[in-house]
Each structure stands twice: as C-alpha cells, then as structure tokens.
Enzyme design. Sequence first.
Site, PDB file in Angstrom:
ATOM      1  N   HIS A 185      38.308  35.186  -3.169  1.00 39.78           N
ATOM      2  CA  HIS A 185      39.042  34.712  -4.354  1.00 39.78           C
ATOM      3  C   HIS A 185      39.069  35.793  -5.431  1.00 39.78           C
ATOM      4  O   HIS A 185      40.104  36.050  -6.048  1.00 39.78           O
ATOM      5  CB  HIS A 185      38.353  33.475  -4.961  1.00 39.78           C
ATOM      6  CG  HIS A 185      38.413  32.236  -4.133  1.00 39.78           C
ATOM      7  ND1 HIS A 185      37.290  31.520  -3.797  1.00 39.78           N
ATOM      8  CD2 HIS A 185      39.457  31.571  -3.582  1.00 39.78           C
ATOM      9  CE1 HIS A 185      37.642  30.454  -3.087  1.00 39.78           C
ATOM     10  NE2 HIS A 185      38.949  30.467  -2.928  1.00 39.78           N
ATOM     11  N   LYS A 223      37.542  14.000  -2.696  1.00 38.49           N
ATOM     12  CA  LYS A 223      36.626  14.902  -1.983  1.00 38.49           C
ATOM     13  C   LYS A 223      35.250  14.878  -2.618  1.00 38.49           C
ATOM     14  O   LYS A 223      35.130  14.834  -3.842  1.00 38.49           O
ATOM     15  CB  LYS A 223      37.178  16.346  -2.044  1.00 38.49           C
ATOM     16  CG  LYS A 223      37.913  16.766  -0.798  1.00 38.49           C
ATOM     17  CD  LYS A 223      38.093  18.275  -0.853  1.00 38.49           C
ATOM     18  CE  LYS A 223      38.959  18.822   0.259  1.00 38.49           C
ATOM     19  NZ  LYS A 223      39.226  20.243   0.060  1.00 38.49           N
ATOM     20  N   ARG A 248      45.064  34.686   4.300  1.00 38.24           N
ATOM     21  CA  ARG A 248      44.133  35.539   5.052  1.00 38.24           C
ATOM     22  C   ARG A 248      44.669  35.879   6.424  1.00 38.24           C
ATOM     23  O   ARG A 248      44.624  37.013   6.868  1.00 38.24           O
ATOM     24  CB  ARG A 248      42.776  34.832   5.192  1.00 38.24           C
ATOM     25  CG  ARG A 248      42.023  34.710   3.889  1.00 38.24           C
ATOM     26  CD  ARG A 248      40.988  33.637   3.957  1.00 38.24           C
ATOM     27  NE  ARG A 248      41.626  32.346   4.210  1.00 38.24           N
ATOM     28  CZ  ARG A 248      41.043  31.171   4.033  1.00 38.24           C
ATOM     29  NH1 ARG A 248      39.800  31.117   3.629  1.00 38.24           N
ATOM     30  NH2 ARG A 248      41.681  30.045   4.258  1.00 38.24           N
ATOM     31  N   SER A 264      35.649  29.164   1.501  1.00 41.59           N
ATOM     32  CA  SER A 264      34.595  28.370   0.852  1.00 41.59           C
ATOM     33  C   SER A 264      33.965  27.429   1.857  1.00 41.59           C
ATOM     34  O   SER A 264      32.751  27.208   1.851  1.00 41.59           O
ATOM     35  CB  SER A 264      35.180  27.559  -0.303  1.00 41.59           C
ATOM     36  OG  SER A 264      35.745  28.398  -1.260  1.00 41.59           O
TER      37      SER A 264
HETATM   38  O1  PNS Z   1      41.509  25.882  -2.423  1.00 38.55           O
HETATM   39  P1  PNS Z   1      42.434  24.920  -1.755  1.00 38.55           P
HETATM   40  O2  PNS Z   1      41.718  23.636  -1.451  1.00 38.55           O
HETATM   41  O3  PNS Z   1      43.094  25.520  -0.546  1.00 38.55           O
HETATM   42  O4  PNS Z   1      43.619  24.582  -2.796  1.00 38.55           O
HETATM   43  C1  PNS Z   1      44.609  23.631  -2.487  1.00 38.55           C
HETATM   44  C2  PNS Z   1      45.491  23.320  -3.713  1.00 38.55           C
HETATM   45  C3  PNS Z   1      44.649  22.981  -4.927  1.00 38.55           C
HETATM   46  C4  PNS Z   1      46.366  24.498  -4.041  1.00 38.55           C
HETATM   47  C5  PNS Z   1      46.399  22.107  -3.318  1.00 38.55           C
HETATM   48  O5  PNS Z   1      45.627  21.097  -2.745  1.00 38.55           O
HETATM   49  C6  PNS Z   1      47.153  21.529  -4.515  1.00 38.55           C
HETATM   50  O6  PNS Z   1      48.042  22.139  -5.053  1.00 38.55           O
HETATM   51  N1  PNS Z   1      46.760  20.316  -4.937  1.00 38.55           N
HETATM   52  C7  PNS Z   1      47.325  19.648  -6.092  1.00 38.55           C
HETATM   53  C8  PNS Z   1      48.151  18.404  -5.696  1.00 38.55           C
HETATM   54  C9  PNS Z   1      49.549  18.819  -5.294  1.00 38.55           C
HETATM   55  O7  PNS Z   1      50.295  19.397  -6.050  1.00 38.55           O
HETATM   56  N2  PNS Z   1      49.909  18.478  -4.056  1.00 38.55           N
HETATM   57  C10 PNS Z   1      51.198  18.808  -3.472  1.00 38.55           C
HETATM   58  C11 PNS Z   1      51.179  20.195  -2.840  1.00 38.55           C
HETATM   59  S1  PNS Z   1      52.732  20.581  -2.116  1.00 38.55           S
END
Ligand code: PNS
Length: 164
Positions: A17, A41, A94, A132
């Site tokens: 990150h 979660k 990645r 993570s």
């Molecule tokens: O670190 P992560 O868990 O891969 O991050 C995922 C994240 C936070 C980018 C994704 O879950 C997100 O954007 N969540 C917010 C809810 C949302 O907008 N959902 C629709 C995505 S198309």
Amino acid sequence: MRRAIYPGSFDPVTNGHLDIIERGCKLFDEIIIGILVNPDKQPFFTVEERHEMLTAVVKSISQGGCTLRVDSFSGLLVNYAVAQEADVIVRGIRAISDYEYELQMALMNRRLAPSVETVFMMPAETYSYVSSRLVKEVFQLGGTVTGLVPPLIEKRMKEKLNQQ
Ligand code: PNS
C-alpha cells in the site's frame, strides 16, 4: 489541482500500500487514503486503530509536494469521491488475478459516477504477492511478516494478538 482517493480496508496497511501511495504522490497533488467502514466484516484492527496507524506510517514515505490525508468512509465509494471533490480513484493491481475484480469495480464505479476515473497502479515486484489478508494469516499462524509491513505495524500486530 489533482485530488485522488486511495480506498481500501487497510487491515493492516502493508508495504505494498505504501509503495502505491508513494508512486501516486508523483501523479497527484493530494491523495486521500479512505478506509472503508464495513459493518459486515470483523476486522483485525478497528477503523480508529487503522486510521492512527496509517497516519503514522505515511509520514515515513517520500511525498514530494503531495498532501496525504487519512480518512474513513462508508457507503458507496463514488459518492465519497464526489463529496471529496476527487476526480480519481487509485487502485493497486498486483497480478492478473486482481484485474478481473478491479475491472468490474472500475466499470461499475464509472457507470455510477462517469466523472470519476479509476487509475490502476502497479506496486514494486517485491510486493506483488503481499496482501493484508495473507499478512494477517501468516502472522496469526506464527510466521514472520518482517519486510512486508512497516515495523510499527508489526509491533501493533504483536500487541493485538497478545490482547486476544
Ligand atoms: O482493500 P479492499 O478491501 O480491496 O478495498 C475494497 C474497496 C473499499 C475499494 C471496495 O470494497 C469499495 O469501494 N467499497 C465501498 C462500497 C462500494 O462502493 N461498492 C461498490 C463498488 S463497485
């Protein structure tokens, strides 16, 4: 003025990150590191802990002229991006396996907010396998995560495990 959101769970923040944030700093004037508040979660670290740890560790990276801000959000990412007047969402990719999910999210986000662009960035190869989820798993099973997360995060993970 280019403002980007770098969203994620950051549970915990890894060197991967930080590598993306450092690279992003070369492209954007401001990056808001947005921690997702996800009530579904059960996280290892609370949002408050992640916020505090991220704030501490981003100080160690080379920011150039870029401003870094740590924040948290809930709900739709694009709504948060628009509210923050950010026109870019940064996501790290990645491996090819990341791409399918990231493409889906990027296209859905584009549909929801056409003015917000998603920019994919690649971390250094050294971190191409670091996530993570794996860091937590390895750590909780007694493996070393030295070099995969900043020393402060490793220390906090040890403390957290001892509290459990
Ligand atoms: O670190 P992560 O868990 O891969 O991050 C995922 C994240 C936070 C980018 C994704 O879950 C997100 O954007 N969540 C917010 C809810 C949302 O907008 N959902 C629709 C995505 S198309």
